[in-house]
Design an enzyme around this catalytic site. Structure first.
Site, mmCIF file in Angstrom:
data_model
loop_
_atom_site.group_PDB
_atom_site.id
_atom_site.type_symbol
_atom_site.label_atom_id
_atom_site.label_comp_id
_atom_site.label_asym_id
_atom_site.label_seq_id
_atom_site.Cartn_x
_atom_site.Cartn_y
_atom_site.Cartn_z
ATOM 1 N N SER A 72 40.944 37.646 24.245
ATOM 2 C CA SER A 72 41.159 39.079 23.963
ATOM 3 C C SER A 72 42.589 39.486 24.345
ATOM 4 O O SER A 72 43.171 40.361 23.711
ATOM 5 C CB SER A 72 40.135 39.945 24.701
ATOM 6 O OG SER A 72 40.397 39.975 26.088
ATOM 7 N N HIS A 79 46.216 38.256 35.851
ATOM 8 C CA HIS A 79 45.108 38.067 36.791
ATOM 9 C C HIS A 79 44.417 39.416 37.032
ATOM 10 O O HIS A 79 45.086 40.416 37.243
ATOM 11 C CB HIS A 79 45.643 37.508 38.114
ATOM 12 C CG HIS A 79 44.571 37.277 39.132
ATOM 13 N ND1 HIS A 79 43.738 36.174 39.100
ATOM 14 C CD2 HIS A 79 44.170 38.015 40.185
ATOM 15 C CE1 HIS A 79 42.880 36.241 40.098
ATOM 16 N NE2 HIS A 79 43.118 37.354 40.775
#
Lengths: 221, 221
Positions: B19, B117
């Site tokens: 994504s 992250h």
């Protein structure tokens, strides 16, 4: 405005300037805080925080730590507890108190002592948090209001505020931007504590749906 | 729209849904990204990320890791490097790549590999960061785009976005709220990299004054 005899009573421990204490006092004066500062205690006779309280007729005592060590002796903590009890304190707020809270205070005010720390914990606990954040190179710093437990800066988190780190920041400018948010976050959080009943799920603190304290960056997108 | 022959060329490594890759591809299609995805590499033949690339006619290769271990063998990393070199890649983007980057890739693309992250590093490195954040009880979570170095999730930070944690959040709802910001932050950061020249001061990354990526809480104060 709230009937003060029923307002949450705060005991504030401060070693320094006491700007977070001042934020609480001003918020109360302006009717923005459903809690009142009942007493201010300091380990330092010269702490400006004492005058801030006395100017408003709030009892302000110095309790001599009789040590230069960060950790108070149990018998000294007993004196803090007695003063807080006599003042009818519900919650204890550490507003720049440069001592480590030990077992006596913790046992007497279980989950009723809160601290404000200038980082988004668990990042950068301990001293000089804004400097640590700059040296690590984070782009978002902040502050945290948390319950105090036996481990330094590791108690359950009540609220946090995010603060952008700018390229031009040095320790002073970043610490100042964080401090602004500390004042806002501490007042908001104490006010919510006075009106809400928090639930605990493990380390997690739950209370109503609003999530305080995320700020927009100055000049950010 | 930028002349693509001069646009920054990206090599995207993805193991999963992709994504974040899709966010880069859409931003490029819409002229919001001064960079183009030159090649997509995956360790998994079934990674949907591969189809996302192929649908746009972008080369997408599977390089069999020949191991289930997180760390790739040097000879396998050499194959990644060759593919990236052949595609004329300037920067490597790890977009959900479930392998640990080793010395061969790091030496071939020094400070040119970035990762996104789902936490405000240095808090909650490693796996299941949103779950870690919920269990710790933070009120502000977020995501971080950082340069990749030999230590996992410890490279210099390029950008961060803050995301509120709500009482009703579980791992899924928090991870989804963070992922939205990952898409925005990754696109913004790559676009800035394509147009800015970053400076380093120790761990700290400096580039222009705007500070991207602090979001307001949904239903916040």
């Amino acid at each position: 405005m709230e009937n003060e005899t029923h307002a949450l009573r705060l005991g504030v421990l401060a070693s320094g300037r006491g700007s977070n204490l001042e934020a609480l006092l001003e918020a109360h004066d302006q009717g923005r805080l459903a809690a009142q500062v009942a007493i201010v205690l300091s380990d330092r006779p010269d702490a400006p925080a004492l005058d801030r309280a006395r100017r408003r007729g709030i009892p302000a005592l110095v309790i001599d730590p009789e040590t230069t060590r960060a950790r108070l002796k149990p018998e000294i903590e007993e004196r803090y507890v007695s003063a807080l009890r006599e003042a009818g304190v519900d919650w204890v707020v550490l507003a720049g108190f440069f001592r480590i809270i030990g077992a006596v205070l913790l046992e007497n005010f279980p989950d009723q002592i809160l601290n404000i720390h200038p980082s988004l914990l668990p990042s950068f606990p301990g001293l000089h948090a804004p400097r640590q954040a700059l040296e690590y190179g984070v782009r978002i710093a902040g502050c945290t209001v948390h319950l105090v437990n036996a481990e330094i800066d590791q108690g359950s988190i009540l609220a946090q505020a995010a603060v952008p780190v700018l390229d031009r920041d040095d320790e002073e400018t970043l610490a100042a931007r964080i401090l602004e948010q500390e004042h806002r976050l501490l007042v908001e959080t104490v006010d919510r504590l006075a009106q809400a009943r928090i639930r605990r799920e493990g380390r997690r603190v739950l209370w109503g749906e609003t999530s305080p304290g995320i700020t927009r960056p100055n000049g950010g997108d």
